[in-house]
Motif scaffolding. Structure first.
Motif, PDB file in Angstrom:
ATOM      1  N   GLN A  58      27.113 -32.167-106.095  1.00  0.00           N
ATOM      2  CA  GLN A  58      25.819 -31.874-105.496  1.00  0.00           C
ATOM      3  C   GLN A  58      25.681 -30.375-105.258  1.00  0.00           C
ATOM      4  OE1 GLN A  58      24.391 -34.148-102.201  1.00  0.00           O
ATOM      5  NE2 GLN A  58      25.152 -36.092-102.996  1.00  0.00           N
ATOM      6  N   THR A  59      24.434 -29.902-105.193  1.00  0.00           N
ATOM      7  CA  THR A  59      24.173 -28.475-105.035  1.00  0.00           C
ATOM      8  C   THR A  59      24.178 -28.080-103.562  1.00  0.00           C
ATOM      9  OG1 THR A  59      22.846 -28.415-107.059  1.00  0.00           O
ATOM     10  CG2 THR A  59      22.552 -26.605-105.507  1.00  0.00           C
ATOM     11  N   TYR A  60      24.934 -27.012-103.258  1.00  0.00           N
ATOM     12  CA  TYR A  60      24.992 -26.417-101.929  1.00  0.00           C
ATOM     13  C   TYR A  60      24.660 -24.928-102.041  1.00  0.00           C
ATOM     14  CZ  TYR A  60      27.204 -30.641-100.078  1.00  0.00           C
ATOM     15  OH  TYR A  60      27.457 -31.930 -99.693  1.00  0.00           O
ATOM     16  N   HIS A  61      24.463 -24.299-100.881  1.00  0.00           N
ATOM     17  CA  HIS A  61      24.168 -22.867-100.857  1.00  0.00           C
ATOM     18  C   HIS A  61      25.188 -22.168 -99.975  1.00  0.00           C
ATOM     19  CE1 HIS A  61      21.553 -19.400-101.486  1.00  0.00           C
ATOM     20  NE2 HIS A  61      21.761 -19.064-100.213  1.00  0.00           N
ATOM     21  N   LEU A  62      25.691 -21.016-100.443  1.00  0.00           N
ATOM     22  CA  LEU A  62      26.667 -20.247 -99.688  1.00  0.00           C
ATOM     23  C   LEU A  62      26.168 -18.817 -99.518  1.00  0.00           C
ATOM     24  CD1 LEU A  62      29.559 -20.953 -98.542  1.00  0.00           C
ATOM     25  CD2 LEU A  62      30.412 -19.438-100.338  1.00  0.00           C
ATOM     26  N   LYS A  63      26.290 -18.306 -98.296  1.00  0.00           N
ATOM     27  CA  LYS A  63      25.878 -16.938 -97.976  1.00  0.00           C
ATOM     28  C   LYS A  63      27.054 -16.233 -97.314  1.00  0.00           C
ATOM     29  CE  LYS A  63      21.779 -15.955 -96.289  1.00  0.00           C
ATOM     30  NZ  LYS A  63      20.617 -15.800 -95.364  1.00  0.00           N
ATOM     31  N   VAL A  64      27.532 -15.153 -97.944  1.00  0.00           N
ATOM     32  CA  VAL A  64      28.597 -14.318 -97.386  1.00  0.00           C
ATOM     33  C   VAL A  64      27.942 -13.049 -96.856  1.00  0.00           C
ATOM     34  CG1 VAL A  64      30.778 -13.141 -97.826  1.00  0.00           C
ATOM     35  CG2 VAL A  64      30.206 -15.230 -99.089  1.00  0.00           C
ATOM     36  N   ALA A  65      28.086 -12.792 -95.549  1.00  0.00           N
ATOM     37  CA  ALA A  65      27.348 -11.691 -94.943  1.00  0.00           C
ATOM     38  C   ALA A  65      28.230 -10.910 -93.979  1.00  0.00           C
ATOM     39  CB  ALA A  65      26.117 -12.224 -94.205  1.00  0.00           C
ATOM     40  N   VAL A  66      28.060  -9.597 -93.988  1.00  0.00           N
ATOM     41  CA  VAL A  66      28.701  -8.711 -93.037  1.00  0.00           C
ATOM     42  C   VAL A  66      27.633  -7.720 -92.576  1.00  0.00           C
ATOM     43  CG1 VAL A  66      29.505  -7.131 -94.853  1.00  0.00           C
ATOM     44  CG2 VAL A  66      30.665  -7.166 -92.642  1.00  0.00           C
ATOM     45  N   ALA A  67      27.661  -7.365 -91.291  1.00  0.00           N
ATOM     46  CA  ALA A  67      26.591  -6.515 -90.762  1.00  0.00           C
ATOM     47  C   ALA A  67      27.086  -5.661 -89.610  1.00  0.00           C
ATOM     48  CB  ALA A  67      25.406  -7.364 -90.301  1.00  0.00           C
ATOM     49  N   ASN A  68      26.508  -4.451 -89.498  1.00  0.00           N
ATOM     50  CA  ASN A  68      26.726  -3.619 -88.321  1.00  0.00           C
ATOM     51  C   ASN A  68      26.006  -4.214 -87.130  1.00  0.00           C
ATOM     52  OD1 ASN A  68      28.333  -1.608 -89.483  1.00  0.00           O
ATOM     53  ND2 ASN A  68      26.544  -0.459 -90.210  1.00  0.00           N
ATOM     54  N   VAL A  69      26.556  -4.000 -85.949  1.00  0.00           N
ATOM     55  CA  VAL A  69      25.939  -4.483 -84.721  1.00  0.00           C
ATOM     56  C   VAL A  69      25.857  -3.319 -83.725  1.00  0.00           C
ATOM     57  CG1 VAL A  69      26.186  -6.029 -82.736  1.00  0.00           C
ATOM     58  CG2 VAL A  69      26.717  -6.846 -85.035  1.00  0.00           C
ATOM     59  N   GLY A  70      24.706  -3.151 -83.121  1.00  0.00           N
ATOM     60  CA  GLY A  70      24.513  -2.117 -82.108  1.00  0.00           C
ATOM     61  C   GLY A  70      24.058  -0.802 -82.683  1.00  0.00           C
ATOM     62  N   ASP A  71      24.707  -0.298 -83.743  1.00  0.00           N
ATOM     63  CA  ASP A  71      24.295   0.907 -84.457  1.00  0.00           C
ATOM     64  C   ASP A  71      24.895   0.839 -85.856  1.00  0.00           C
ATOM     65  OD1 ASP A  71      26.969   1.599 -84.323  1.00  0.00           O
ATOM     66  OD2 ASP A  71      26.695   3.071 -82.722  1.00  0.00           O
ATOM     67  N   ASN A  72      24.615   1.848 -86.656  1.00  0.00           N
ATOM     68  CA  ASN A  72      25.128   1.876 -88.023  1.00  0.00           C
ATOM     69  C   ASN A  72      26.292   2.843 -88.190  1.00  0.00           C
ATOM     70  OD1 ASN A  72      23.583  -0.118 -89.265  1.00  0.00           O
ATOM     71  ND2 ASN A  72      21.832   1.267 -89.509  1.00  0.00           N
ATOM     72  N   SER A  73      26.971   3.143 -87.092  1.00  0.00           N
ATOM     73  CA  SER A  73      28.188   3.941 -87.169  1.00  0.00           C
ATOM     74  C   SER A  73      29.387   3.017 -87.367  1.00  0.00           C
ATOM     75  CB  SER A  73      28.376   4.748 -85.880  1.00  0.00           C
ATOM     76  OG  SER A  73      27.329   5.675 -85.713  1.00  0.00           O
ATOM     77  N   LEU A  74      30.377   3.508 -88.086  1.00  0.00           N
ATOM     78  CA  LEU A  74      31.629   2.793 -88.334  1.00  0.00           C
ATOM     79  C   LEU A  74      31.395   1.544 -89.198  1.00  0.00           C
ATOM     80  CD1 LEU A  74      33.411   3.074 -84.871  1.00  0.00           C
ATOM     81  CD2 LEU A  74      33.243   4.740 -86.722  1.00  0.00           C
ATOM     82  N   ASP A  75      31.822   1.647 -90.444  1.00  0.00           N
ATOM     83  CA  ASP A  75      31.555   0.598 -91.429  1.00  0.00           C
ATOM     84  C   ASP A  75      32.456  -0.619 -91.241  1.00  0.00           C
ATOM     85  OD1 ASP A  75      29.834   2.435 -92.417  1.00  0.00           O
ATOM     86  OD2 ASP A  75      30.704   2.529 -94.431  1.00  0.00           O
ATOM     87  N   SER A  76      31.961  -1.743 -91.758  1.00  0.00           N
ATOM     88  CA  SER A  76      32.743  -2.972 -91.875  1.00  0.00           C
ATOM     89  C   SER A  76      32.543  -3.532 -93.282  1.00  0.00           C
ATOM     90  CB  SER A  76      32.323  -4.012 -90.833  1.00  0.00           C
ATOM     91  OG  SER A  76      32.625  -3.580 -89.525  1.00  0.00           O
TER      92      SER A  76
END
Length: 514
Positions: free
Chosen positions: A255-273
Motif C-alpha cells: 500500500q502507498t504511504y507518505h514519508l517526510k524527513v524534516a530538520v529545521a532551525n528553532v528560535g533563530d537561524n544561527s547555528l546549523d543542524s
C-alpha cells in the motif's frame, strides 16, 4: 539573538569545508538535480518503491542549497559510508573538519514547513524537508539516519531546540485509521504508557549542557545515542550528533504511504543542524517464510482409508508481527487438489486452488495447516503413488513489478499418497469425475438439511456417506428414491462432503454447513 561573530565563522567554515581531506567527511551539493533522481540513486534500498518526491514542497529540480551527498572518506568513526544530507543552512557547511564551535550558513530565502510547528513549542524558522510516497514489500520499513547540530552542546536544554522529525502518513495496520506520526524517536522509548515514544532532538539526546570542550555537562538527556564532536577535530563540522538510528514502523505491505524527513532551525537561524540519511538506508526487509517440515529428506505419506492427515507448520520471519501477510500455495504433481486431497488452512477453512492463500494475522508467528487425503482418491493400480508438491511463498505486490522479487520462496513441501490395498478390476468402470455431472447437491451453503438429487444415478447408487473434512464418516444412507434429505441439525458449522458409492465408481461434493 546570539553573537554576531557567527557570520565570520560561517565564512571560515565554508573555506575549510571546501578543502577535501582524507580524514574528513566531504559534501557535494545536489542543487538543480531532480528530486526523484535523488531518491532513486541515493535513498531507495531493497523492498521499497519511491515516487512523487519533493524538496521544500517543490517537485522537479532542487532550487535550495540545502541538500547534497556525503562521503566519509577516511573518517571511519562516522557510521555511514555515504548518503544524503539535508541541512537548515548551506549543505556545504556539513563537511569536516570541525573548525568552529558555532558555524552558521543561513539561507536568505528559506522555506518553513507548516507541519513542524506541531513538534516544537518555539518558533520554527528555516526548514529542509525531503518527502516521498513509498510502497513497501513487507509489513515493516526502516530509514537509517543521524541527526547533527551546531546547537550542541552550549544550547542543550534551551529554547534553541532545532527540530528533527520523520513523519509517516498512511493507514495504521493496528488501528486501520489513516494518521500521521513521528517515527524519529529514541530507541526503546515507545512503551504502553508512552506509545508515541520520545522524539529525537537536541534536548532529548545529549550528554548535558556545557561550553566548548568535550563535556559532559549539566542535566544530560539520553547520552547512550549521543556523540560529542569537540572543536578542532577531524571529521564533520557539527559539534554533536546522534549515533546511527533507525526510524521505522509497521505498514500494510503493497500500500502507498507518505514519508517526510524534516530538520529545521528553532528560535533563530544561527547555528546549523542537519540529518544524514544512509545510502540505500530506506528499505523494507523481505518476508522470509520457513516451513517446519519434519522429514527433510522428501516429504510424508498418506494411505488411502487411514483417516490420517499431514500437518505442516509455517514460521514467518519478520521484525514486526502487527500487520497482515498473505501466504500463497500453488500445487504441482499428479495428485489433484480438490479431487485427491484438500488443504485446511490454519483457521480451519478449506482452501481451494482458486482461493489459494491464507493470512498471517497480527501477532501470528507460527501457523499450522493440514493436508487431508480424500476417500475418493483414485489409483490406476495398487502400486501407484501420487505426489503433491506444494509450493509455498509470500504474496507479492500485484502491479508493482519492482517488488515481486523481494519475497523469499520457501522450500517445496512434498506429500505422497498411496492405496491401502489392491484395487479391484476397473475395466468397465468410470472415474468419479465422469459421475460428477450426473447428480446435484443443494443448498450450499446449507442449514439444518442438505438434499441430494440422484437424477439418473438412483439405480446405481449403493451408499451415500456424509463425511467430515478429516475423512471420518458421520452418516451412511442407502437410497430408496431420487431425492435424499440428510439431517445436519446436530452438526457444528464447517465444511463437509457427500460421498456417493456406485457400481461405476465414486463421486463427492463439498458443502458448507452454516
Amino acid at each position: 539573538m546570539r553573537n554576531t561573530f557567527l557570520f565570520v565563522t560561517f565564512s571560515l567554515g565554508l573555506l575549510f569545508s571546501a578543502v577535501a581531506q582524507d580524514d574528513n567527511l566531504t559534501v557535494t551539493s545536489l542543487e538543480d538535480t531532480h528530486v526523484d533522481s535523488i531518491l532513486q540513486q541515493h535513498l531507495a534500498g531493497d523492498g521499497v518503491v519511491l515516487s512523487n518526491g519533493k524538496f521544500n514542497n517543490q517537485a522537479g529540480n532542487v532550487t535550495y542549497p540545502q541538500i547534497g551527498t556525503f562521503h566519509r572518506n577516511g573518517f571511519t568513526a562516522f557510521p555511514f559510508d555515504s548518503g544524503l544530507v539535508i541541512t537548515t543552512g548551506n549543505v556545504s557547511l556539513a563537511a569536516g573538519p570541525n573548525n568552529s564551535g558555532s558555524a552558521s550558513s543561513a539561507v536568505s530565502d528559506y522555506y518553513t514547513d507548516p507541519d513542524l510547528s506541531a513538534y516544537n513549542s518555539n518558533v520554527v524558522m528555516a526548514s529542509a524537508v525531503l518527502e516521498t510516497d513509498f510502497i513497501a514489500s513487507a509489513d515493516w520499513f526502516t530509514l537509517n539516519y543521524i541527526f547533527a547540530s551546531e546547537e550542541y552542546c552550549e544550547y542543550v536544554n534551551s529554547t534553541f531546540n532545532d527540530v528533527i522529525v520523520i513523519l509517516l502518513t498512511g493507514v495504521d495496520p493496528v488501528t486501520t485509521v489513516t494518521s500521521t506520526k513521528n517515527v524519529a524517536v529514541i530507541p526503546g522509548s515507545v512503551t504502553a504508557s508512552n506509545p508515541n515514544g520520545i522524539p529525537v532532538g537536541i534536548n532529548t539526546v545529549n550528554h548535558g549542557s556545557h561550553g566548548p570542550g568535550s563535556g559532559p555537562g549539566d542535566n544530560p538527556g539520553d547520552a547512550t545515542h549521543f556523540v560529542c564532536n569537540a572543536a578542532n577535530t577531524q571529521g564533520v563540522q557539527y559539534d554533536g550528533y546522534t549515533t546511527a538510528l533507525s526510524a521505522g514502523a509497521t505498514v500494510f505491505s503493497c500500500q502507498t504511504y507518505h514519508l517526510k524527513v524534516a530538520v529545521a532551525n528553532v528560535g533563530d537561524n544561527s547555528l546549523d543542524s542537519g540529518v544524514f540519511l544512509e545510502e540505500g538506508g530506506f528499505h523494507s526487509p523481505g518476508v522470509e517464510l520457513v516451513c517446519l517440515w519434519e522429514d527433510e529428506q522428501g516429504g510424508d505419506t498418506l494411505v488411502q482409508g487411514s483417516h490420517e492427515q499431514v500437518e505442516m507448520a509455517f514460521k514467518l520471519e519478520r521484525p514486526a508481527l502487527t500487520a497482515y501477510t498473505s501466504i500463497v500455495i500453488n500445487a504441482e504433481g499428479d495428485a489433484m487438489w480438490g479431487a485427491d486431497y484438500i488443504l485446511i488452512d490454519p483457521y480451519g477453512n478449506m482452501m481451494n486452488p482458486i482461493n489459494n492463500a491464507f493470512v498471517f494475522q497480527p501477532g501470528d508467528s507460527v501457523l499450522e495447516m493440514q493436508v487431508v487425503l480424500l476417500p475418493t482418491i483414485g489409483f490406476v493400480d495398487s502400486n501407484q503413488v501420487k505426489e503433491a508438491r506444494l509450493i509455498v511463498f509470500s504474496q507479492g505486490c500485484d502491479g508493482v513489478p519492482e517488488l515481486t522479487g523481494n519475497f523469499q520462496k520457501a522450500d517445496t513441501v512434498v506429500v505422497y499418497f498411496r492405496p491401502a490395498a489392491p484395487e479391484p478390476d476397473t475395466t468397465n468402470s468410470v472415474t468419479f469425475r465422469d459421475l460428477d455431472s450426473q447428480w446435484i447437491l443443494y443448498p450450499n451453503p446449507a442449514g439444518d438439511f442438505v438434499t441430494v438429487d440422484l437424477k439418473e444415478l438412483s439405480d446405481d447408487v449403493r451408499e451415500i456417506a456424509l463425511v467430515d473434512i478429516s475423512g471420518r464418516v458421520l452418516q451412511m444412507v442407502r437410497p430408496t428414491e431420487n431425492l435424499i434429505r440428510i439431517d445436519l441439525s446436530d452438526l457444528p458449522s464447517g465444511t463437509y462432503s457427500i460421498l456417493l458409492s456406485t457400481q461405476k465408481g465414486h463421486s463427492n461434493r463439498f458443502f458448507v454447513k452454516q
